[in-house]
Design a protein around this motif. Structure first.
Motif, PDB file in Angstrom:
ATOM      1  N   ALA A 164      -2.489 -15.671  -0.042  1.00 30.80           N
ATOM      2  CA  ALA A 164      -1.701 -15.010  -1.082  1.00 30.80           C
ATOM      3  C   ALA A 164      -1.003 -13.774  -0.543  1.00 30.80           C
ATOM      4  O   ALA A 164       0.167 -13.517  -0.850  1.00 30.80           O
ATOM      5  CB  ALA A 164      -2.601 -14.637  -2.258  1.00 30.80           C
ATOM      6  N   SER A 165      -1.696 -13.010   0.283  1.00 29.70           N
ATOM      7  CA  SER A 165      -1.097 -11.804   0.870  1.00 29.70           C
ATOM      8  C   SER A 165      -0.015 -12.167   1.881  1.00 29.70           C
ATOM      9  O   SER A 165       1.045 -11.530   1.936  1.00 29.70           O
ATOM     10  CB  SER A 165      -2.174 -10.957   1.542  1.00 29.70           C
TER      11      SER A 165
ATOM     12  N   TYR B 280       3.266 -13.299   0.095  1.00 31.71           N
ATOM     13  CA  TYR B 280       3.829 -12.397  -0.906  1.00 31.71           C
ATOM     14  C   TYR B 280       5.316 -12.170  -0.632  1.00 31.71           C
ATOM     15  O   TYR B 280       5.713 -11.870   0.496  1.00 31.71           O
ATOM     16  CB  TYR B 280       3.083 -11.059  -0.889  1.00 31.71           C
ATOM     17  N   SER B 281       6.133 -12.345  -1.677  1.00 27.79           N
ATOM     18  CA  SER B 281       7.572 -12.199  -1.512  1.00 27.79           C
ATOM     19  C   SER B 281       8.179 -11.598  -2.776  1.00 27.79           C
ATOM     20  O   SER B 281       8.553 -12.327  -3.694  1.00 27.79           O
ATOM     21  CB  SER B 281       8.210 -13.562  -1.209  1.00 27.79           C
TER      22      SER B 281
ATOM     23  N   GLY C  27       1.346 -15.475  -3.827  1.00 28.09           N
ATOM     24  CA  GLY C  27       1.292 -14.038  -3.828  1.00 28.09           C
ATOM     25  C   GLY C  27       2.500 -13.380  -4.423  1.00 28.09           C
ATOM     26  O   GLY C  27       2.669 -12.175  -4.339  1.00 28.09           O
ATOM     27  N   SER C  28       3.391 -14.108  -5.008  1.00 21.72           N
ATOM     28  CA  SER C  28       4.623 -13.540  -5.514  1.00 21.72           C
ATOM     29  C   SER C  28       4.407 -12.848  -6.848  1.00 21.72           C
ATOM     30  O   SER C  28       3.496 -13.151  -7.587  1.00 21.72           O
ATOM     31  CB  SER C  28       5.669 -14.646  -5.676  1.00 21.72           C
TER      32      SER C  28
ATOM     33  N   GLN D 272       2.356  -7.536  -8.271  1.00 28.02           N
ATOM     34  CA  GLN D 272       0.913  -7.461  -8.119  1.00 28.02           C
ATOM     35  C   GLN D 272       0.581  -6.335  -7.157  1.00 28.02           C
ATOM     36  O   GLN D 272       1.462  -5.667  -6.620  1.00 28.02           O
ATOM     37  CB  GLN D 272       0.370  -8.802  -7.617  1.00 28.02           C
TER      38      GLN D 272
ATOM     39  N   LEU E 192      -4.109  -9.598  -4.966  1.00 31.24           N
ATOM     40  CA  LEU E 192      -3.787 -10.689  -4.044  1.00 31.24           C
ATOM     41  C   LEU E 192      -5.011 -11.088  -3.234  1.00 31.24           C
ATOM     42  O   LEU E 192      -5.303 -12.279  -3.065  1.00 31.24           O
ATOM     43  CB  LEU E 192      -2.656 -10.263  -3.114  1.00 31.24           C
TER      44      LEU E 192
ATOM     45  N   LEU F 152       0.756  -7.848   4.352  1.00 33.73           N
ATOM     46  CA  LEU F 152       1.436  -6.885   3.483  1.00 33.73           C
ATOM     47  C   LEU F 152       1.918  -5.651   4.228  1.00 33.73           C
ATOM     48  O   LEU F 152       2.325  -4.676   3.585  1.00 33.73           O
ATOM     49  CB  LEU F 152       0.492  -6.464   2.340  1.00 33.73           C
TER      50      LEU F 152
ATOM     51  N   GLU G  22       4.931  -3.468   3.035  1.00 37.22           N
ATOM     52  CA  GLU G  22       5.269  -3.721   1.636  1.00 37.22           C
ATOM     53  C   GLU G  22       4.848  -2.525   0.766  1.00 37.22           C
ATOM     54  O   GLU G  22       3.908  -1.802   1.086  1.00 37.22           O
ATOM     55  CB  GLU G  22       4.570  -4.984   1.129  1.00 37.22           C
TER      56      GLU G  22
END
Length: 278
Positions: free
Chosen positions: A55-56, A59-60, A74-75, A78, A83, A156, A159
């Motif tokens: 999930a991490s 992430y997008s 992971g989008s 959040q 995540l 991440l 991010e």
């Protein structure tokens, strides 16, 4: 006294008193001797770590910001902790099933008769099973949550939602995931003793944790909003949430509510264990 008389004398036997500690040690040895314990515990750890890390890594935020479809598990808006703990729902089913197998499995094989013959007071068996599986699940899944978070920091990096262990509430959330999953394992033990059927207890476990909140959404909105935070899985998720939500309980309240559900089920299991035959 003749030699024949000596040989006929009964051999001395040492009788050990049944204590809570000895029952606990017995259940500990029983747990680690079962192949299903290792497999199910490993599955729960794998789900927790793998899903959190994936999930991490996927992430997008750009996809959601542009109004498109989410780019992966992971989008969305959040945080790094949510995540990392994405696999908690799946891990809860694994540790819950593990608790069921540890208790109801003895009824399926008939081993419960030997267990209760060795421990006539009965209740120490239930407390020991709950203590063993609860503590093991808590430690293993807390380590898994920490590993998922640490692996997620690589995905991440850079991010805005990235966090570190020193950030406010992060360690509390990761430990809360372990506490929740430990209580789910105890919940599984209680259901197994209460229902005495592995299939039946697993069905109730899945229904309570996953299906019941969805069915409740069919209720009128005013009623649903009032009772929704108090469902077992919703109260449990509040334990490891990083931020408080207006439509959810605080971590402390969530822990109290979910622990109450577990205690109520344990009380029912204890009553049936004492009052009915194996």
């Amino acid at each position: 006294m003749t030699t024949d008389t000596l040989s006929a004398a009964p051999a001395r036997t040492t009788v050990h008193k049944v204590t809570g500690l000895r029952v606990l040690r017995s259940e500990w040895a029983k747990f680690w001797s079962l192949r299903s314990s290792w497999i199910t515990l490993g599955v729960s750890l794998l789900l927790l770590v793998a899903l959190g890390a994936i999930a991490s890594a996927t992430y997008s935020p750009d996809v959601v910001a542009d109004g498109g479809a989410p780019g992966g598990p992971g989008s969305g808006t959040q945080d790094a902790v949510s995540l990392a703990l994405l696999g908690v729902t799946f891990a809860s089913l694994a540790v819950g099933v593990l608790g069921v197998l540890l208790s109801a499995g003895e009824y399926s094989t008939g081993m419960i008769r030997s267990t209760l013959a060795a421990v006539p007071r009965r209740l120490p068996v239930l407390w020991s099973k709950a203590a063993v599986i609860g503590s093991i699940a808590l430690v293993v899944t807390a380590v898994g949550a920490l590993a998922a978070f640490q692996l997620g920091t690589f995905g991440l990096d850079g991010e805005k939602i990235a966090l570190s262990l020193s950030d406010d509430g992060v360690l509390r959330s990761l430990a809360g995931a372990g506490v929740y999953l430990g209580l789910v394992a105890v919940f599984g033990v209680a259901l197994g003793v209460l229902l005495r059927s592995s299939a039946g207890a697993i069905a109730v476990l899945v229904g309570v944790l996953l299906i019941l909140p969805g069915l409740a959404s069919l209720l009128p909105d005013s009623l649903y909003d009032s009772i929704n935070p108090y469902f077992p899985s919703n109260a449990g998720s509040a334990i490891y949430a990083l931020h408080d939500s207006s439509d959810a309980l605080s971590p402390g309240a969530g822990l109290a509510v979910f622990a109450g559900w577990v205690a109520l089920t344990l009380a029912g299991a204890a009553y049936r264990l004492v009052r009915s035959d194996a």
